[in-house]
Design a protein around this motif. Structure first.
Motif, PDB file in Angstrom:
ATOM      1  N   UNK A 129      15.740 -14.613  12.470  1.00 23.78           N
ATOM      2  CA  UNK A 129      16.653 -13.675  13.122  1.00 23.78           C
ATOM      3  C   UNK A 129      18.071 -14.081  12.739  1.00 23.78           C
ATOM      4  N   UNK A 130      18.765 -13.151  12.108  1.00 22.62           N
ATOM      5  CA  UNK A 130      20.088 -13.429  11.572  1.00 22.62           C
ATOM      6  C   UNK A 130      21.058 -12.329  11.965  1.00 22.62           C
ATOM      7  N   UNK A 133      18.783 -22.770  13.687  1.00 24.65           N
ATOM      8  CA  UNK A 133      19.171 -23.235  12.354  1.00 24.65           C
ATOM      9  C   UNK A 133      20.417 -24.123  12.414  1.00 24.65           C
ATOM     10  N   UNK A 134      21.426 -23.718  13.176  1.00 22.06           N
ATOM     11  CA  UNK A 134      22.662 -24.503  13.239  1.00 22.06           C
ATOM     12  C   UNK A 134      22.408 -25.887  13.807  1.00 22.06           C
ATOM     13  N   UNK A 135      21.540 -25.980  14.818  1.00 19.64           N
ATOM     14  CA  UNK A 135      21.215 -27.283  15.403  1.00 19.64           C
ATOM     15  C   UNK A 135      20.535 -28.186  14.379  1.00 19.64           C
ATOM     16  N   UNK A 141      18.829 -27.781   3.974  1.00 22.95           N
ATOM     17  CA  UNK A 141      18.385 -27.017   5.138  1.00 22.95           C
ATOM     18  C   UNK A 141      17.090 -26.277   4.794  1.00 22.95           C
ATOM     19  N   UNK A 142      17.080 -25.648   3.653  1.00 22.51           N
ATOM     20  CA  UNK A 142      15.912 -24.889   3.193  1.00 22.51           C
ATOM     21  C   UNK A 142      14.680 -25.795   3.066  1.00 22.51           C
ATOM     22  N   UNK A 143      14.857 -26.973   2.480  1.00 22.33           N
ATOM     23  CA  UNK A 143      13.738 -27.908   2.317  1.00 22.33           C
ATOM     24  C   UNK A 143      13.195 -28.337   3.675  1.00 22.33           C
ATOM     25  N   UNK A 144      14.085 -28.586   4.620  1.00 23.27           N
ATOM     26  CA  UNK A 144      13.656 -29.003   5.961  1.00 23.27           C
ATOM     27  C   UNK A 144      12.896 -27.874   6.671  1.00 23.27           C
ATOM     28  N   UNK A 149      22.545 -18.320   9.141  1.00 26.96           N
ATOM     29  CA  UNK A 149      22.203 -18.823   7.815  1.00 26.96           C
ATOM     30  C   UNK A 149      20.713 -18.696   7.511  1.00 26.96           C
ATOM     31  N   UNK A 150      19.927 -18.303   8.485  1.00 29.42           N
ATOM     32  CA  UNK A 150      18.471 -18.306   8.316  1.00 29.42           C
ATOM     33  C   UNK A 150      18.020 -17.454   7.138  1.00 29.42           C
ATOM     34  N   UNK A 151      18.657 -16.317   6.941  1.00 29.32           N
ATOM     35  CA  UNK A 151      18.228 -15.421   5.861  1.00 29.32           C
ATOM     36  C   UNK A 151      18.480 -15.987   4.467  1.00 29.32           C
TER      37      UNK A 151
END
Length: 174
Positions: free
Chosen positions: A6-7, A28-30, A55-58, A76-78
């Motif tokens: 959800x972005x 995502x921010x957390x 972030x993507x790898x995590x 940033x999720x998208x």
């Protein structure tokens, strides 16, 4: 397992709505802050610059190691991989402006976010990565319960909410 991202522009209701959905909520921010994916602060705009690759790898590891519905929330999720569906929340810039002011954003940051919303930046970026798995929802005039129901319906059976169905370009012309 289903991964829902959800972005949307800041203050479109991502956190409020995502917290009311059925599924394990991941902000995502957390994650970016807790795992030190912050590269620095943008000097001109004053916001944190995030290492999207890390972030993507995590996020990929979280998705790979989970067997429940995951709701990833954040603007940033998208930009990350792994979503089954990406839901972009949109809000009329006139309403969004009041929300941003209530959070005491600077005038330059308010203007930047309003322009991003009018141009559909999150929608365009999400579409570039996910094409037909992106759903664009105008939640401007919905109550929280109505918006949660709408998102729930999109998660369960999709619906016809293609990118481009929400248009605030006229706002830019005012």
């Amino acid at each position: 397992m289903t991964a829902i991202f959800i972005t949307g522009t800041p203050c479109t209701g991502k956190t409020t709505l995502a917290s009311k959905l059925n599924g394990h909520l991941i902000k995502i921010n957390d994650i970016a802050i807790e795992h030190d994916f912050v590269l620095g602060i943008d000097e001109d705009k004053g916001y944190k610059v995030i290492d999207i690759e890390k972030l993507n790898a995590h996020i990929g590891k979280i998705i790979d190691n989970c067997d429940e519905t995951l709701i990833f929330e954040g603007h940033l999720s998208h930009l990350c991989d792994g979503a089954d569906k990406v839901i972009v929340l949109r809000v009329n810039p006139e309403i969004l402006e009041k929300r941003l002011e209530a959070r005491q954003y600077s005038q330059s940051k308010i203007r930047e976010n309003l322009e991003a919303e009018a141009l559909g930046v999150c929608s365009a970026e999400a579409y570039e990565k996910y094409q037909d798995d992106v759903y664009e929802l105008d939640v401007s005039d919905l109550t929280i319960d109505e918006a949660v129901d709408l998102i729930g319906n999109v998660i369960s059976d999709g619906g016809n909410y293609p990118v481009g169905s929400v248009d605030y370009m006229d706002w830019l012309m005012q």
